[in-house]
Design an enzyme around this catalytic site. Structure first.
Site, PDB file in Angstrom:
ATOM      1  CD  GLU A  30      -1.822  -2.378   1.428  1.00 35.83           C
ATOM      2  OE1 GLU A  30      -2.718  -3.232   1.296  1.00 35.83           O
ATOM      3  OE2 GLU A  30      -0.666  -2.650   1.821  1.00 35.83           O
ATOM      4  CG  HIS A  40     -10.860  -7.964   7.001  1.00 30.76           C
ATOM      5  ND1 HIS A  40     -10.114  -8.738   7.847  1.00 30.76           N
ATOM      6  CD2 HIS A  40     -10.312  -8.112   5.760  1.00 30.76           C
ATOM      7  CE1 HIS A  40      -9.166  -9.360   7.160  1.00 30.76           C
ATOM      8  NE2 HIS A  40      -9.262  -8.991   5.889  1.00 30.76           N
TER       9      HIS A  40
END
Length: 658
Positions: A397, A464
């Protein structure tokens, strides 16, 4: 030291010499000024000049270079007027950052130089993005990015090399191995014999180069540049050199053994090259003296000019207005043709129509190409737009966000999908230190949208399910958008992509397939910073965003006697303070509902601002409702307890009864 002139003319050899001695003479001047207290800090590149000068001499003026502290030769070889450099170092207005950043922490599109931030590694990813833009333009340009041997231990180094290799990006990764990361010697930093060996792991061509031999640098870079035009690829270059001064002047060099200093002093790049030119009758003593006199005169003249410049005067209006790139919102009104679609469909439609509208828009993320993304939002995009613009990324990322910034610097727009908002933590640094600060630091926009699938209610557990908008609303320079309905999701996404400033775009996963709405089929925009008033009443003001808006609507449906103003913020940065204050002054009671934990969340700042600006209108304390002060759990019963949905009704009724 063996010098091979190859096909270089005498004029070219002398030009290199003048370029080589210029940064050296500037540094000698700076060292005097430091002792006189006229310069506050200096990062010396004495002993390393041949690398900066050699590479910059070969690259075209319109090819980007990303240097570091010790690369003064990049700036002088690009012919930046010395008085502008001196102004930058002295924090004067004629520099490049309006006194907001120091030394070489700046960029300039005029000279195609992108300066570093102190975190070092992210600039490698920026080079990837710049090179990707060049590759998309098919302009045959090469990008050079500098780093030190110390930064090769950072994750960003490995991420950037991997991306460049996978995407065949024309980047010269330049490692200046000068023996020490501040005071830490190389034997305490890595175990491979040469840092160039790391290129093998990425399937990348690599070279070890004598960084003190200007002709070896020039000859190799010339060969590589020519071949990279026909065969675009990254190349890893390790330049063996040495830092003859401290990390910065205050550090000193006591940690360096004297025999090491003596050995490298003999390899001085300036003295050795001068001796070679004189031995081959290319340079005479008279020419040498004339070159040096000319440069010293330029240095003294430009330094005197900077001393006449006034000190920076703080201008509050300018400071605040430079945080974001000024931008005039353009409204696109939709036609009457609508379709009943879900939030996820609206986001996909907006993204697709933005790709059609902006041919320079590139989207990047894990599994977003043929697979269509974890939530299938980009399903079918490769067939329509091609893999050049819809790019699967490795799992890295940080470098991907940095590459998005590089795309923006080189004339593109970028959308980055975080597969889950939780994963943004590994890309946090370039978001808050590159994207957010870039316009304020050197007036360069960061045309990047980061999509953030977020939120609980799906029993996905601690990694998540976070809704982490507060990580970013705190950071000046970022815009934060958080829609709750399909209509808003599409229109706000289109606007976010049009906006040249960095935007964090939050998409609640539980709303993706559960909320339907009639949405215009064609392209339209909604301004950022404008809340939506979903219900009107005089009893209380309810402020929320994301899934909280639907929890509030459900609660009001169960309690029809409550007449409330329900404000859907839609945008958290900027916030619609006008709508908030107007409602509070009307209802005199306010409750703020957020899914995030309370402490340090958006609700806290809204509450504080209401207390400061509407205190005399309040008939009760401002109420905040949020999730428990814990990580979000997995099992449904635990998640239901964690989320504030069940507690909101009780808190609302207590407020009304106050």
């Amino acid at each position: 030291m063996n010098f091979d002139r190859k096909n270089l003319t005498n004029e070219q050899l002398l030009d290199l010499y003048k370029k080589l001695i210029k940064p050296r003479l500037i540094e000698e001047k700076m060292l005097i000024l430091i002792r006189q207290g006229k310069v506050s800090k200096w990062f010396s590149g004495i002993g390393q000049e041949a690398i900066s000068v050699g590479i910059t001499s070969v690259l075209d003026k319109d090819e980007y270079i990303l240097p570091m502290h010790r690369n003064l030769g990049v700036f002088t070889t690009r012919d930046i007027p010395l008085h502008r450099l001196f102004s930058q170092w002295q924090g004067k207005r004629n520099g490049f950052t309006k006194g907001r950043d120091r030394s070489f922490h700046f960029g300039t599109q005029e000279y195609k130089i992108i300066g570093m931030i102190s975190h070092l590694g992210p600039q490698l990813g920026i080079a990837d993005g710049i090179a990707l833009a060049n590759k998309l333009k098919q302009n045959g340009k090469v990008t050079a990015v500098f780093t030190g041997e110390g930064a090769t231990s950072e994750g960003d180094f490995h991420e950037a090399l991997n991306i460049a290799s996978v995407w065949d990006l024309p980047v010269l990764f330049v490692i200046e191995n000068n023996g020490y990361g501040l005071s830490t010697p190389t034997n305490e930093q890595y175990r491979c014999e040469n840092l160039a060996d790391k290129g093998v792991g990425y399937g990348m061509e690599s070279h070890v180069v004598d960084g003190n031999n200007i002709l070896e640098v020039v000859n190799l870079i010339s060969e590589l540049k020519a071949s990279m035009i026909d065969n675009p690829r990254p190349v890893l270059l390790e330049f063996k050199t040495f830092r003859m001064r401290g990390h910065e002047e205050a550090s000193g060099t006591k940690y360096v053994p004297q025999e090491l200093m003596d050995m490298w002093a003999i390899k001085d790049p300036v003295e050795n090259y001068r001796n070679y030119l004189k031995a081959t009758a290319v340079l005479s003593d008279e020419q040498d003296e004339a070159f040096r006199a000319e440069i010293k005169k330029e240095i003294d003249t430009d330094w005197a000019k900077v001393q006449e410049e006034p000190e920076i005067v703080a201008d509050l209006h300018e400071e605040l207005n430079d945080v974001y790139r000024p931008w005039e919102y353009e409204e696109f009104n939709p036609s009457d043709e609508k379709e009943n679609i879900r939030v996820i469909d609206a986001i996909s439609n907006g993204l697709r129509q933005s790709m059609e509208r902006h041919e320079n828009l590139v989207i990047m993320g894990q599994d977003i190409a043929e697979y269509g993304g974890a939530f299938k939002i980009t399903d079918g995009f490769v067939a329509q737009f091609g893999k050049e613009r819809v790019r699967n990324t490795p799992i890295c990322e940080s470098a991907v966000v940095s590459a998005a910034n590089g795309l923006s610097i080189n004339g593109h727009k970028a959308v980055v999908e975080m597969q889950f908002a939780d994963f943004v933590s590994t890309g946090f640094n370039p978001i808050v230190n590159l994207l957010a600060k870039q316009h304020y630091r050197w007036q360069e926009n960061a045309d990047v949208v980061v999509r953030m699938p977020c939120g609980g209610g799906t029993q996905a557990g601690p990694f998540h399910s976070q809704t982490n908008e507060a990580w970013f609303t705190k950071t000046p320079g970022l815009k934060v958008v958080y829609p709750a309905f399909p209509y808003d999701a599409k229109g706000l996404l289109n606007t976010a992509i049009n906006d040249p400033n960095p935007v964090m775009f939050f998409e609640h996963k539980q709303l993706y397939r559960s909320v339907y709405q009639d949405v215009p089929k064609d392209y339209y925009t909604i301004p950022l910073g404008k809340a939506a008033l979903l219900r009107e009443g005089n009893d209380v003001t309810i402020i929320s965003f994301g899934a909280g808006v639907h929890w509030a609507l459900e609660t009001l449906g169960k309690n029809p006697e409550i007449k409330a103003d329900l404000i859907d913020l839609r945008s958290l940065q900027p916030l619609d303070w006008e709508a908030i204050y107007a409602s509070v002054k009307k209802t005199n009671k306010v409750i703020i509902l957020q899914e995030d934990t309370l402490f340090g969340g958006v609700a806290s700042d809204i509450s504080a601002m209401i207390m400061e600006n509407c205190f005399e209108h309040l008939d009760a304390p401002v109420k905040r409702v949020g999730s428990l002060e814990s990580a979000i759990p997995f099992m449904k019963s635990l998640e239901d307890q964690y989320l504030p949905k069940q507690r909101f009704e009780k808190e609302l009724l207590e407020l009304l009864a106050y």
